[in-house]
Design an enzyme around this catalytic site. Structure first.
Site, PDB file in Angstrom:
ATOM      1  N   ARG A  57       8.517  -8.156   8.415  1.00  0.00           N
ATOM      2  CA  ARG A  57       7.278  -8.869   8.080  1.00  0.00           C
ATOM      3  C   ARG A  57       6.713  -9.597   9.303  1.00  0.00           C
ATOM      4  O   ARG A  57       5.493  -9.598   9.526  1.00  0.00           O
ATOM      5  CB  ARG A  57       7.555  -9.850   6.946  1.00  0.00           C
ATOM      6  CG  ARG A  57       6.340 -10.629   6.473  1.00  0.00           C
ATOM      7  CD  ARG A  57       6.623 -11.384   5.178  1.00  0.00           C
ATOM      8  NE  ARG A  57       5.588 -12.358   4.901  1.00  0.00           N
ATOM      9  CZ  ARG A  57       5.752 -13.688   4.930  1.00  0.00           C
ATOM     10  NH1 ARG A  57       6.954 -14.198   5.198  1.00  0.00           N
ATOM     11  NH2 ARG A  57       4.753 -14.501   4.679  1.00  0.00           N
TER      12      ARG A  57
ATOM     13  N   HIS B 121       3.042  -8.685  10.802  1.00  0.00           N
ATOM     14  CA  HIS B 121       1.978  -9.684  10.800  1.00  0.00           C
ATOM     15  C   HIS B 121       1.507 -10.017  12.211  1.00  0.00           C
ATOM     16  O   HIS B 121       0.378 -10.479  12.393  1.00  0.00           O
ATOM     17  CB  HIS B 121       2.432 -10.938  10.061  1.00  0.00           C
ATOM     18  CG  HIS B 121       2.430 -10.773   8.579  1.00  0.00           C
ATOM     19  ND1 HIS B 121       2.125 -11.802   7.705  1.00  0.00           N
ATOM     20  CD2 HIS B 121       2.694  -9.701   7.796  1.00  0.00           C
ATOM     21  CE1 HIS B 121       2.198 -11.360   6.458  1.00  0.00           C
ATOM     22  NE2 HIS B 121       2.545 -10.077   6.500  1.00  0.00           N
TER      23      HIS B 121
ATOM     24  N   HIS C 112       8.056  -1.602   1.603  1.00  0.00           N
ATOM     25  CA  HIS C 112       8.355  -2.586   0.561  1.00  0.00           C
ATOM     26  C   HIS C 112       9.616  -2.220  -0.207  1.00  0.00           C
ATOM     27  O   HIS C 112      10.014  -2.946  -1.119  1.00  0.00           O
ATOM     28  CB  HIS C 112       7.169  -2.718  -0.407  1.00  0.00           C
ATOM     29  CG  HIS C 112       6.052  -3.541   0.137  1.00  0.00           C
ATOM     30  ND1 HIS C 112       4.741  -3.157   0.064  1.00  0.00           N
ATOM     31  CD2 HIS C 112       6.058  -4.738   0.778  1.00  0.00           C
ATOM     32  CE1 HIS C 112       3.982  -4.079   0.640  1.00  0.00           C
ATOM     33  NE2 HIS C 112       4.751  -5.056   1.083  1.00  0.00           N
TER      34      HIS C 112
ATOM     35  N   TRP D 265      10.583  -5.501  -4.860  1.00  0.00           N
ATOM     36  CA  TRP D 265       9.905  -4.288  -5.312  1.00  0.00           C
ATOM     37  C   TRP D 265      10.922  -3.260  -5.840  1.00  0.00           C
ATOM     38  O   TRP D 265      10.578  -2.424  -6.653  1.00  0.00           O
ATOM     39  CB  TRP D 265       9.119  -3.656  -4.176  1.00  0.00           C
ATOM     40  CG  TRP D 265       7.820  -4.308  -3.851  1.00  0.00           C
ATOM     41  CD1 TRP D 265       6.571  -3.920  -4.274  1.00  0.00           C
ATOM     42  CD2 TRP D 265       7.601  -5.448  -3.006  1.00  0.00           C
ATOM     43  NE1 TRP D 265       5.610  -4.755  -3.749  1.00  0.00           N
ATOM     44  CE2 TRP D 265       6.210  -5.696  -2.965  1.00  0.00           C
ATOM     45  CE3 TRP D 265       8.453  -6.286  -2.274  1.00  0.00           C
ATOM     46  CZ2 TRP D 265       5.652  -6.738  -2.232  1.00  0.00           C
ATOM     47  CZ3 TRP D 265       7.901  -7.316  -1.546  1.00  0.00           C
ATOM     48  CH2 TRP D 265       6.522  -7.554  -1.529  1.00  0.00           C
TER      49      TRP D 265
ATOM     50  N   ASP E 191       0.083  -1.884  -4.926  1.00  0.00           N
ATOM     51  CA  ASP E 191       1.159  -0.902  -5.114  1.00  0.00           C
ATOM     52  C   ASP E 191       0.682   0.204  -6.061  1.00  0.00           C
ATOM     53  O   ASP E 191       0.864   1.395  -5.797  1.00  0.00           O
ATOM     54  CB  ASP E 191       2.414  -1.577  -5.692  1.00  0.00           C
ATOM     55  CG  ASP E 191       2.962  -2.669  -4.795  1.00  0.00           C
ATOM     56  OD1 ASP E 191       3.116  -2.418  -3.590  1.00  0.00           O
ATOM     57  OD2 ASP E 191       3.240  -3.771  -5.302  1.00  0.00           O
TER      58      ASP E 191
END
Length: 327
Positions: free
Chosen positions: A51, A55, A198, A246, A276
């Site tokens: 992540r 980002h 994910h 997820w 999603d």
């Protein structure tokens, strides 16, 4: 017998010095990658490493040619105000994880270290080995941080939203995903492949605020409590409990994100955001979704390409960059 001493040109001396310097630098990178992979495996912190890197690079805007104004993999996320944007909540912890590595291996730029952490995380959780390129120049200071609304979105410097209202102004999730990722230069296959990451990770009430589950066992979902066998080696490991994932095995990088979403009945213990659902509802996304659900090999191949591209967006490589020797 006396052998004549051959004079060395200034070019030969410079090239020899450069080669020695480069060899020492690459040694540091190799050692850093090994140490980082071991650390991620021990700490079970792969999701936050992915992540953090995403980002940092995900604010890239192909419409802007100047560096570092174009954003991307520059390491600017380590500075305020960028690290304090809402979408980056919790990522200061990821930077803290990397600080000892930066101190131990100073030749590794911050821009490289952040992206290396993500590639190591994918591999440490059972995913493909990303063919990484290194040599990124790091952003020097906070002047490299893109402004929150500089990418045509309501905030977060153009990072994607999980659900409406979408900051780009889109009225539906497929349009939003395309607005965000087309700006970076991705196509529909790349969007679906990157979404598959994910398969690892969780969302927290205290971070994104998109789920009702938060920190600790009391606030955890069925699959994020302490002791769940979530690693790719079928062990639980030691991780901070809490949040909502997820997939059931959220520390295993595989194609279960797609196979789970393909189930007609949604599991209330697992995340299923509008972004999603867009992957199997949108007619242009769906072929890639079905392809990756049917074949983990195809997913890994597409993901590896997309991850590499994401890791190089907006990067300025010193002397063209370099790769690490095969292990």
């Amino acid at each position: 017998q006396v052998f004549p001493i051959q004079a060395r040109s200034s070019f030969q001396v410079h090239f020899s010095f450069y080669s020695l310097k480069m060899a020492g630098k690459i040694q540091q990178y190799v050692a850093c990658k090994k140490a980082l992979t071991q650390f991620i495996g021990k700490q079970n912190c792969a999701p936050i490493m992915v992540r953090l890197a995403w980002h940092d690079s995900g604010n890239y805007d192909k419409r802007i040619s100047e560096w570092p104004a174009c954003g991307g993999a520059t390491g600017s996320i380590r500075f305020a105000p960028e690290i304090n944007y809402g979408a980056n909540a919790g990522l200061a912890k990821g930077l803290k994880f990397l600080e000892p590595m930066k101190a131990e291996y100073p030749a590794v730029s911050w821009a490289d270290l952040i992206q290396m952490g993500s590639a190591c995380a994918i591999e440490a959780t059972g995913g493909p080995k990303i063919p990484m390129k290194y040599g990124r120049v790091e952003a020097p200071d906070s002047s490299a941080c893109p402004e929150e609304k500089s990418r045509g979105t309501a905030g977060n410097a153009g990072l994607p939203d999980a659900m409406a209202p979408f900051g780009c102004g889109a009225q539906d999730a497929p349009t939003h995903l395309r607005n965000i990722f087309y700006r970076m230069g991705f196509d529909d296959e790349g969007i679906v492949a990157l979404s598959g990451a994910h398969t690892i990770g969780r969302a927290f009430k205290e971070r994104s605020g998109t789920v009702e589950y938060g920190y600790g066992d009391k606030n955890a979902s069925k699959y994020t409590k302490s002791g769940c066998p979530v690693r790719h080696d079928a062990t639980s490991g030691d991780y901070m409990p809490g949040g909502k994932s997820w997939t059931e095995k959220w520390l295993s990088f595989d194609n279960s994100y797609f196979t789970t979403l393909a189930e007609k009945q949604a599991n209330p213990e697992l995340i299923r955001f509008p972004t999603d659902e867009a992957l199997f509802q949108d007619e242009k996304f769906r072929p890639y979704f079905e392809k990756f659900a049917a074949s983990q090999e195809d997913f890994f191949e597409a993901y590896s390409r997309a991850h590499k591209k994401l890791s190089e967006l907006g990067a300025k490589f010193e002397d063209g960059g370099f790769t690490l020797p095969e292990e």
